[in-house]
Design a protein around this motif. Structure first.
Motif, PDB file in Angstrom:
ATOM      1  N   GLY A 168      -0.442  -8.067  -8.102  1.00 45.69           N
ATOM      2  CA  GLY A 168       0.182  -6.899  -7.492  1.00 45.69           C
ATOM      3  C   GLY A 168      -0.370  -5.577  -7.969  1.00 45.69           C
ATOM      4  N   VAL A 169      -1.599  -5.570  -8.519  1.00 45.09           N
ATOM      5  CA  VAL A 169      -2.219  -4.344  -9.026  1.00 45.09           C
ATOM      6  C   VAL A 169      -3.443  -3.995  -8.188  1.00 45.09           C
ATOM      7  N   SER A 170      -3.566  -2.731  -7.807  1.00 46.97           N
ATOM      8  CA  SER A 170      -4.734  -2.256  -7.063  1.00 46.97           C
ATOM      9  C   SER A 170      -5.159  -0.897  -7.605  1.00 46.97           C
ATOM     10  N   LYS A 171      -6.469  -0.662  -7.564  1.00 41.76           N
ATOM     11  CA  LYS A 171      -7.001   0.665  -7.867  1.00 41.76           C
ATOM     12  C   LYS A 171      -7.311   1.342  -6.542  1.00 41.76           C
ATOM     13  N   VAL A 172      -6.786   2.541  -6.345  1.00 42.92           N
ATOM     14  CA  VAL A 172      -6.895   3.238  -5.064  1.00 42.92           C
ATOM     15  C   VAL A 172      -7.739   4.496  -5.249  1.00 42.92           C
ATOM     16  N   TYR A 173      -8.765   4.637  -4.402  1.00 42.13           N
ATOM     17  CA  TYR A 173      -9.666   5.779  -4.502  1.00 42.13           C
ATOM     18  C   TYR A 173      -9.362   6.851  -3.457  1.00 42.13           C
ATOM     19  N   GLU A 174      -8.799   6.440  -2.324  1.00 41.20           N
ATOM     20  CA  GLU A 174      -8.530   7.377  -1.239  1.00 41.20           C
ATOM     21  C   GLU A 174      -7.090   7.226  -0.776  1.00 41.20           C
ATOM     22  N   LEU A 182       0.205  -0.710  -1.695  1.00 43.04           N
ATOM     23  CA  LEU A 182       1.660  -0.842  -1.813  1.00 43.04           C
ATOM     24  C   LEU A 182       2.135  -2.176  -1.246  1.00 43.04           C
ATOM     25  N   ASP A 183       1.539  -2.619  -0.152  1.00 40.23           N
ATOM     26  CA  ASP A 183       1.887  -3.930   0.403  1.00 40.23           C
ATOM     27  C   ASP A 183       1.588  -5.034  -0.613  1.00 40.23           C
ATOM     28  N   ASN A 184       0.458  -4.919  -1.284  1.00 42.74           N
ATOM     29  CA  ASN A 184       0.075  -5.895  -2.303  1.00 42.74           C
ATOM     30  C   ASN A 184       1.080  -5.898  -3.452  1.00 42.74           C
ATOM     31  N   ALA A 185       1.474  -4.710  -3.910  1.00 43.62           N
ATOM     32  CA  ALA A 185       2.429  -4.608  -5.022  1.00 43.62           C
ATOM     33  C   ALA A 185       3.808  -5.126  -4.617  1.00 43.62           C
ATOM     34  N   PHE A 186       4.250  -4.764  -3.416  1.00 42.92           N
ATOM     35  CA  PHE A 186       5.570  -5.201  -2.956  1.00 42.92           C
ATOM     36  C   PHE A 186       5.623  -6.703  -2.668  1.00 42.92           C
ATOM     37  N   SER A 187       4.477  -7.359  -2.560  1.00 45.69           N
ATOM     38  CA  SER A 187       4.472  -8.815  -2.403  1.00 45.69           C
ATOM     39  C   SER A 187       4.886  -9.513  -3.690  1.00 45.69           C
ATOM     40  N   GLU A 188       4.810  -8.805  -4.826  1.00 48.45           N
ATOM     41  CA  GLU A 188       5.183  -9.364  -6.119  1.00 48.45           C
ATOM     42  C   GLU A 188       6.541  -8.881  -6.615  1.00 48.45           C
ATOM     43  N   ASP A 189       6.963  -7.691  -6.201  1.00 39.98           N
ATOM     44  CA  ASP A 189       8.206  -7.109  -6.717  1.00 39.98           C
ATOM     45  C   ASP A 189       8.695  -6.062  -5.716  1.00 39.98           C
ATOM     46  N   ASN A 190       9.990  -5.783  -5.747  1.00 41.40           N
ATOM     47  CA  ASN A 190      10.518  -4.751  -4.843  1.00 41.40           C
ATOM     48  C   ASN A 190      10.533  -3.377  -5.498  1.00 41.40           C
ATOM     49  N   GLU A 191       9.950  -3.283  -6.691  1.00 41.83           N
ATOM     50  CA  GLU A 191       9.773  -2.000  -7.364  1.00 41.83           C
ATOM     51  C   GLU A 191       8.295  -1.804  -7.676  1.00 41.83           C
ATOM     52  N   VAL A 192       7.832  -0.563  -7.542  1.00 36.66           N
ATOM     53  CA  VAL A 192       6.420  -0.250  -7.747  1.00 36.66           C
ATOM     54  C   VAL A 192       6.301   0.948  -8.678  1.00 36.66           C
ATOM     55  N   ILE A 193       5.255   0.942  -9.499  1.00 34.20           N
ATOM     56  CA  ILE A 193       4.902   2.109 -10.300  1.00 34.20           C
ATOM     57  C   ILE A 193       3.466   2.488  -9.950  1.00 34.20           C
ATOM     58  N   ILE A 194       3.255   3.765  -9.648  1.00 33.73           N
ATOM     59  CA  ILE A 194       1.924   4.293  -9.342  1.00 33.73           C
ATOM     60  C   ILE A 194       1.529   5.204 -10.494  1.00 33.73           C
ATOM     61  N   GLU A 195       0.361   4.947 -11.086  1.00 36.22           N
ATOM     62  CA  GLU A 195      -0.038   5.675 -12.289  1.00 36.22           C
ATOM     63  C   GLU A 195      -1.379   6.374 -12.109  1.00 36.22           C
ATOM     64  N   SER A 196      -1.517   7.507 -12.794  1.00 35.13           N
ATOM     65  CA  SER A 196      -2.789   8.216 -12.798  1.00 35.13           C
ATOM     66  C   SER A 196      -3.846   7.386 -13.516  1.00 35.13           C
ATOM     67  N   PHE A 197      -5.090   7.578 -13.123  1.00 37.73           N
ATOM     68  CA  PHE A 197      -6.226   6.878 -13.728  1.00 37.73           C
ATOM     69  C   PHE A 197      -6.542   7.489 -15.094  1.00 37.73           C
ATOM     70  N   LEU A 198      -6.624   6.646 -16.098  1.00 38.68           N
ATOM     71  CA  LEU A 198      -6.997   7.074 -17.441  1.00 38.68           C
ATOM     72  C   LEU A 198      -8.422   6.595 -17.705  1.00 38.68           C
ATOM     73  N   ASP A 199      -9.327   7.506 -17.896  1.00 33.89           N
ATOM     74  CA  ASP A 199     -10.745   7.179 -18.063  1.00 33.89           C
ATOM     75  C   ASP A 199     -11.070   7.133 -19.548  1.00 33.89           C
ATOM     76  N   GLY A 200     -11.029   5.925 -20.118  1.00 38.23           N
ATOM     77  CA  GLY A 200     -11.299   5.785 -21.535  1.00 38.23           C
ATOM     78  C   GLY A 200     -11.419   4.320 -21.924  1.00 38.23           C
ATOM     79  N   THR A 201     -11.598   4.066 -23.199  1.00 39.23           N
ATOM     80  CA  THR A 201     -11.738   2.702 -23.715  1.00 39.23           C
ATOM     81  C   THR A 201     -10.393   1.995 -23.694  1.00 39.23           C
TER      82      THR A 201
END
Length: 324
Positions: A168-174, A182-201
């Protein structure tokens, strides 16, 4: 006298197969001179003991026992090897607490809290734990794509709130990719968290209670061949997992501090594995796993090996801590 140990595996989620592998490794490595291990497979359809001939014998859910040759077998301890629900979200923990049967993972409230990414991060932020900027959605909510992008930016990660193993995790560029993610995430759970990209190790930090003391294991650096540490990277060899991690002394001190702080502050028990991404020297928490993978290829057993702890010792310690 040998202790009867129920190794629970399987579960109700997409992580069923991974859990079966973890449970089988625990079964194989438990010291047979000290313990009598029993494989207990839990699914929505049935709870059953799996004997050496792979025959299934039903579990009596009223007291979590099995009957073999007209003899009732009760368990001194449960080794929890279920990833996802009901073994990682507090349901089984509450059941065993009611039956007064010791089990190797954290208690039911802490399990439910850590399994819910949104609640976990909200709980830890006031303590100074750093994390990504986030946006929450529940199934049925209206979706304002412009507002989401304004809040978290692009690229961003769309995640099922209560799921593991990168299901249920996807990286979105556009912005146009949000609907599919969101469809992919909701296939696993009825709650979703969308997070900013962290560019690091990215690093993974195992924290366990071993011989009565909280112990931070050697840190693992995650280098994914894919766009992020997804299912393929975790389980199909599409990543490098480098232990010890190639990070600075300052970074190591910081992430060890926060991993141990989280473990103690939340009152966790047994094994945990926390995932962080560094921005500069500051680790940002992604999630905390309270029933991490336990195969020979899994991160936490590799960290234990680096620390000089064999699988037999690792698994025995969890049982002894639960019995204590």
């Amino acid at each position: 006298m040998k202790k009867n140990i129920a190794i629970v595996m399987g579960g109700y989620s997409s992580e069923y197969g991974i859990s079966m592998k973890s449970g089988s490794v625990v079964y194989r490595y438990l010291n047979s001179e000290k313990y009598s291990p029993y494989r207990i497979v839990i699914t929505k359809e049935k709870w059953a003991y799996l004997n050496d001939a792979d025959e299934e014998i039903p579990v009596d859910k009223s007291d979590f026992s099995i009957t073999l040759e007209d003899k009732k077998i009760r368990f001194d301890c449960v080794f929890n090897a279920i990833h996802g629900t009901p073994g990682e979200d507090g349901l089984l923990q509450a059941y065993f607490e009611l039956l007064d049967i010791p089990q190797t993972s954290c208690d039911h409230y802490e399990a439910a809290l850590t399994f819910n990414k949104r609640d976990l991060l909200s709980t830890l932020k006031p303590y100074g734990v750093h994390c990504a900027t986030s946006y929450y959605l529940d199934k049925g909510d209206s979706i304002d794509e412009d507002h989401i992008v304004e809040k978290v930016g692009l690229p961003c990660f769309v995640k099922a709130n209560r799921a593991g193993s990168s299901y249920g995790v996807s990286k979105v560029y556009e912005k146009e990719g949000l609907t599919k993610a969101l469809d992919n995430a909701f296939s696993e759970d009825n709650e979703v968290i969308i997070e900013s990209f962290l560019d690091g190790t990215e690093v993974s930090v195992g924290v366990i209670t071993y011989n009565g003391k909280v112990m931070v294991l050697p840190i693992t650096e995650i280098v994914s061949e894919n766009d992020f540490f997804d299912f393929e990277a975790k389980y199909l060899g599409k990543s490098q997992e480098i232990t010890p991690a190639r990070i600075s002394k300052k970074q190591e001190e910081n992430v060890r501090h926060w991993a141990e702080f989280i473990y103690k502050t939340l009152g966790l028990k047994g094994y945990t594995r926390s995932e962080f991404i560094f921005i500069g020297d500051t680790p940002h928490l992604l999630e905390v796993n309270t029933t991490p993978g336990l195969t020979e290829e899994s991160i936490l057993p590799k960290q234990a090996k680096e620390a000089g702890i064999s699988l037999e010792e690792l698994f025995a310690s969890a049982i002894e801590e639960a019995l204590r």
